[in-house]
Design an enzyme around this catalytic site. Structure first.
Site, PDB file in Angstrom:
ATOM      1  N   GLY A 118       0.757  -1.239   0.000  1.00  0.00           N
ATOM      2  CA  GLY A 118       0.000   0.000   0.000  1.00  0.00           C
ATOM      3  C   GLY A 118       0.789   1.290   0.000  1.00  0.00           C
ATOM      4  O   GLY A 118       0.197   2.362  -0.110  1.00  0.00           O
ATOM      5  N   LYS A 120       2.777   2.768  -2.195  1.00  0.00           N
ATOM      6  CA  LYS A 120       2.624   3.574  -3.417  1.00  0.00           C
ATOM      7  C   LYS A 120       1.179   4.034  -3.568  1.00  0.00           C
ATOM      8  O   LYS A 120       0.916   5.162  -4.008  1.00  0.00           O
ATOM      9  CB  LYS A 120       3.084   2.785  -4.630  1.00  0.00           C
ATOM     10  CG  LYS A 120       4.565   2.399  -4.607  1.00  0.00           C
ATOM     11  CD  LYS A 120       4.952   1.641  -5.856  1.00  0.00           C
ATOM     12  CE  LYS A 120       6.392   1.159  -5.802  1.00  0.00           C
ATOM     13  NZ  LYS A 120       6.591   0.089  -4.788  1.00  0.00           N
ATOM     14  N   CYS A 245      10.879  -4.840  -8.487  1.00  0.00           N
ATOM     15  CA  CYS A 245      12.111  -4.797  -7.691  1.00  0.00           C
ATOM     16  C   CYS A 245      13.010  -5.968  -8.083  1.00  0.00           C
ATOM     17  O   CYS A 245      13.813  -6.454  -7.295  1.00  0.00           O
ATOM     18  CB  CYS A 245      11.812  -4.799  -6.195  1.00  0.00           C
ATOM     19  SG  CYS A 245      10.861  -6.208  -5.610  1.00  0.00           S
TER      20      CYS A 245
END
Length: 309
Positions: A118, A120, A245
């Site tokens: 959450g 972003k 990532c």
């Protein structure tokens, strides 16, 4: 004996090292070491809470420095304690860049396709909440996992003013079908895709022991489906930001290139100047940028910005 050697070569730590050494060459030992170091941190302070900047200054024993591309976020040189989850959200500085690159403005329709945990999504919400505490625009946070979706809703309710929190849609669709659920419906779409997350693999001995080269390839197939859905859900003139990532190129430029080919008539890579502060410290790649901790002390994070025609 031959069977044992072959098994060792295709899974676990040895296979992991061989795979990423082939990708990064002489850079890999330093990069692997950096991945095992404590990550860099930034903190987002809740703009609806008072007195947080003063408390942060006291904890840091210096005035906090706001990030130029997100004035509610501050770079940290160490972890600080004493803040509740509805007051401060700690995250990688590269994650702040990703949310900022979506360039959300009040009044827009915004979709975060894989939103948990959450951080972003809350950044996007902060850009839509007006001075009256109401949501100026539309925000949909989608998360397929039931458990992660529950935590996401709690984060929204704890962070945002009540009227704004109630207006945020938290959904549980299969993101790869979102282009069918709501085609051409959003001005901004963020896809922070599920990925190999090699830093987490290195930190988990059991995950590292089970790792195989098939993992990035399998994830890349899912990522491509999600990215095509994100493009399909974006309205003409809108922006899609794709992020992972992951270190593996097949999950980053590889997937973006395939999506651009599949949707060649409706989407292009958006041009952003290299002097943009949101790209500071990033390395240009074929279709975007990446931040790796051996060089930038951020990430790993890879991002691409696409424009829907």
């Amino acid at each position: 004996m031959m069977g044992k050697k072959r098994a060792t070569a295709v899974s676990g730590d040895v296979a992991f090292d061989a795979y990423y050494a082939a990708l990064f060459g002489e850079r890999w030992p330093a990069l692997r070491a950096a991945l095992s170091e404590p990550p860099s941190h930034a903190v987002r302070l809740n703009p609806s809470r008072e007195g947080l900047i003063e408390r942060l200054a006291q904890a840091l024993e210096r005035p906090p420095v706001a990030m130029a591309y997100d004035r509610t976020c501050y770079a940290l040189d160490r972890v600080v304690a004493g803040f509740a989850s509805d007051e401060a959200w700690f995250l990688d500085p590269a994650s702040v860049r990703v949310a900022a690159l979506l360039d959300v403005m009040p009044g827009q329709r915004v979709l975060d396709l894989c939103a948990a945990p959450g951080g972003k999504g809350l950044a996007l919400a902060d850009r839509l909440v007006g001075e009256d505490g109401a949501l100026d625009g539309e925000l949909t946070l989608n998360e397929l996992s039931d458990g992660r979706r529950g935590r996401l809703r709690r984060a929204v309710n704890g962070w945002l003013p009540g009227v704004a929190a109630a207006a945020v849609r938290v959904t549980g669709h299969d993101g790869s079908r979102w282009g069918l659920v709501a085609p051409a419906s959003y001005d901004r779409v963020l896809l922070d895709a599920p990925c190999s997350s090699e830093a987490h693999v290195l930190a988990d001995a059991s995950a590292l022991a089970q790792w195989t080269p098939a993992r990035p390839r399998q994830l890349a197939m899912r990522q491509l489906a999600l990215l095509c859905a994100a493009i399909d859900a974006c309205a003409s003139g809108g922006r899609v930001v794709y992020a992972t990532c992951a270190l593996a190129g097949v999950e980053n430029d590889g997937g973006v290139g395939r999506a651009l080919a599949k949707r060649r008539d409706v989407v292009v890579r958006e041009t952003i100047g290299d002097d943009d502060l949101r790209l500071q410290g990033g390395e240009a790649t074929g279709f975007g940028w990446r931040w790796l901790p051996d060089v930038s002390d951020e990430g790993p994070m890879a991002v691409a910005v696409l424009l829907k025609l």
